[in-house]
Design a protein around this motif. Sequence first.
Motif, short mmCIF file in Angstrom:
data_model
loop_
_atom_site.label_atom_id
_atom_site.label_comp_id
_atom_site.label_asym_id
_atom_site.label_seq_id
_atom_site.Cartn_x
_atom_site.Cartn_y
_atom_site.Cartn_z
N LEU A 106 -74.03 -14.74 43.42
CA LEU A 106 -75.05 -15.16 43.74
C LEU A 106 -76.26 -14.42 43.28
O LEU A 106 -76.39 -13.02 42.82
N GLU A 107 -77.08 -14.97 43.02
CA GLU A 107 -78.79 -14.33 42.54
C GLU A 107 -79.74 -14.87 42.91
O GLU A 107 -79.64 -16.14 42.47
N ASN A 108 -80.67 -14.19 43.11
CA ASN A 108 -82.14 -14.91 42.61
C ASN A 108 -82.93 -14.10 41.40
O ASN A 108 -82.86 -13.35 41.13
N SER A 109 -83.64 -15.41 41.06
CA SER A 109 -84.08 -15.58 40.02
C SER A 109 -84.95 -14.66 39.44
O SER A 109 -85.14 -14.23 38.26
N SER A 110 -85.58 -13.70 40.49
CA SER A 110 -86.98 -13.08 40.47
C SER A 110 -87.39 -12.18 41.36
O SER A 110 -86.38 -12.28 42.74
N PHE A 111 -87.91 -11.25 41.24
CA PHE A 111 -87.34 -10.15 42.19
C PHE A 111 -88.29 -10.28 43.83
O PHE A 111 -88.09 -10.11 44.50
N PHE A 112 -89.14 -11.38 43.36
CA PHE A 112 -89.90 -11.82 44.61
C PHE A 112 -89.29 -12.87 45.54
O PHE A 112 -89.39 -12.69 46.67
N SER A 113 -88.02 -13.55 44.68
CA SER A 113 -88.21 -14.78 45.01
C SER A 113 -86.63 -13.66 46.33
O SER A 113 -86.09 -14.61 47.45
N ALA A 114 -86.33 -12.72 45.68
CA ALA A 114 -85.36 -11.49 45.69
C ALA A 114 -86.14 -11.37 47.61
O ALA A 114 -85.00 -11.62 48.38
N ILE A 115 -86.93 -10.84 47.38
CA ILE A 115 -87.75 -10.33 48.43
C ILE A 115 -88.34 -11.42 49.89
O ILE A 115 -87.95 -11.27 50.71
N HIS A 116 -88.23 -13.26 48.68
CA HIS A 116 -88.48 -14.11 50.32
C HIS A 116 -87.07 -14.35 50.91
O HIS A 116 -87.27 -14.33 52.01
N ARG A 121 -82.80 -12.14 34.47
CA ARG A 121 -83.34 -11.97 33.20
C ARG A 121 -84.68 -10.85 32.94
O ARG A 121 -85.29 -11.51 31.87
N SER A 122 -84.59 -10.13 34.17
CA SER A 122 -85.36 -9.83 33.16
C SER A 122 -85.86 -7.77 33.02
O SER A 122 -85.54 -7.50 33.05
N ALA A 123 -86.53 -8.02 32.30
CA ALA A 123 -86.61 -6.65 30.46
C ALA A 123 -86.83 -5.35 31.94
O ALA A 123 -86.54 -4.67 31.50
N VAL A 124 -88.41 -6.09 32.91
CA VAL A 124 -88.71 -4.70 33.42
C VAL A 124 -88.29 -4.34 34.52
O VAL A 124 -87.52 -3.19 34.55
N ALA A 125 -87.15 -5.35 35.16
CA ALA A 125 -86.32 -4.66 36.63
C ALA A 125 -85.26 -4.18 35.71
O ALA A 125 -84.65 -3.62 36.75
N ALA A 126 -84.68 -4.54 34.57
CA ALA A 126 -83.88 -3.86 34.32
C ALA A 126 -84.49 -2.80 33.89
O ALA A 126 -83.30 -1.32 34.20
N PHE A 127 -84.63 -2.76 33.36
CA PHE A 127 -85.54 -1.07 32.29
C PHE A 127 -86.02 0.01 33.43
O PHE A 127 -85.96 0.90 34.06
N PHE A 128 -86.62 -0.66 35.67
CA PHE A 128 -86.87 0.55 36.63
C PHE A 128 -86.14 0.15 37.08
O PHE A 128 -85.50 1.87 37.84
N CYS A 129 -85.10 -0.82 37.98
CA CYS A 129 -84.24 -0.61 38.48
C CYS A 129 -82.76 -0.03 38.10
O CYS A 129 -81.79 -0.04 38.81
N GLY A 130 -82.41 0.24 37.00
CA GLY A 130 -81.39 0.92 36.65
C GLY A 130 -80.12 0.04 36.57
O GLY A 130 -79.20 0.96 36.69
N GLY A 131 -80.65 -1.34 36.22
CA GLY A 131 -79.29 -1.99 36.74
C GLY A 131 -78.87 -2.78 37.59
O GLY A 131 -77.88 -2.86 38.18
#
Length: 363
Positions: free
Chosen positions: A335-345, A288-298
Motif C-alpha cells: 500500500l502506498e499513496n503517491s504524495s503527502f497530500f494524497s495520503a492526507i486526503h 519518491r519524494s526526497a523532501v519527505a525522506a529527509f524530513f520524515c526520517g524514513g
Amino acid sequence: MQLKFTNTTRSAFFATVRQRVDGYFKERSLSTHANMAMWIKAGFFLGGYLLLYTLILSNQYGPWTMLAMAVGLGAFAAFIGFNVSHDALHGAFSSQGWVNRLLGSSFYLLGANPYVWKITHNVVHHTYTNIPGHDEDIEIAPGLIRVDVDEPVRSWQRFQHWYAFALYCLASLSWVFRKDYHKFFKQQIGQHDNSTHPQRQYIMLFATKAVYYFFFLVLPYLVLDISWWQVLIGFILMHLVEGLILGLVFQLAHVVEGTSFPVPTEGVGIEEAWAIHQLRTTANFAPRSAVAAFFCGGLNRQIEHHLFPKICHIHYPAITAIVKRTAHDFDLPYLENSSFFSAIHSHYRLLKKLGRRADVSAA
C-alpha cells in the motif's frame, strides 16, 4: 486475549524478502546502520534545534521574532524525533549500543520519555500493529476519534474528519504532561505486562520531566524580558506545531484507506504471518519524494521500517524496490499513496467514512 500470529498458509514471504535485503547489503559491503549522510542529517536537526533554543534565550529579539523561532523549535523537535531518536531507540543508528542510547536520549528534547516509548512503540505497536485492543497507538483520542469499526459509535464523530486535525496538534502537549505518566503506571498495555519497571526508570521519568519543564517554562521566564503569559503562549505554540507534525506523519502510515484493522479470532489469534500482517496494516506515502525522506526520517516508508526496524532509515530508498517486488512476487498488498497530500486526503476520507457510519448508527 493472548494473541499470536499463525502462518496458516506457510508463506515464505518474510524469509525471501529478508534474504534479498541481506543480500543487497552483503553484495555492496554496506553496513545496515548510519552512513555519513545520516550523521550529517542528524547533526543538522540537532544543531538547528540547539541554535533556535539559544537564540531565543539570548534575549536579543522581540516577542514576535521569538514566537516565530518557537514555531521552528517545535518543527525541529518533531524532526529530531523522526530522524534521530526513532532510529536510535530501535537500535538502528549504530552497531554500538552506547551510541544508540546516547542518541535515543534526544527524545527528551521533545519532552517525551524514551523508556516508555520503547515499550509502547517498539514492543507493542510493532508487534500488534492496528489490532484493536492491543495496539494503543491507534487509540488516537478515545471517544472522540473512531477508527475501530467495533468501537461504540457517538453522534459527534460524524464531524471527526474535521476536528481530528486540530486534536493532532495536542499530541505532544499530551505527551509532555499526561501520556508518559499514564503509560508508565498502566498495569498492562495491550497484552504486554507493564506492572514492573527498574527503579532507575521511576527516577528518570520524574527527573527528566522536571528538567524539561525548567528549561522550557521556568528558565525562559527568568531570562527573557517578557511576561509569564507570553512564555506560555510560546511554549504552547511550539508544542502545537510539534504535535501536528508528529500526529499527521504517524496517522498517514496506518490510518488510511486500504489498511486493515484485523480482529483476532478467539482462541486462534491472527491467522497469517506477522510480516504479511505488517503489509496489510501499513502504508507508505510520498515514496519518491526526497523532501519527505529527509524530513520524515524514513517514516514515509513505513512498510520497510516495520519489516526491518533495525535497519537505519537512510537505506530505505534502496531496499524499497526489493520489498515491493517481493510483495508482488507473493501476490501480497503493498500500500502506498503517491504524495503527502494524497495520503492526507486518504486519511480524511477514511475518517469521514467511519464518522458517517457513526452518523447512520446514531440516527
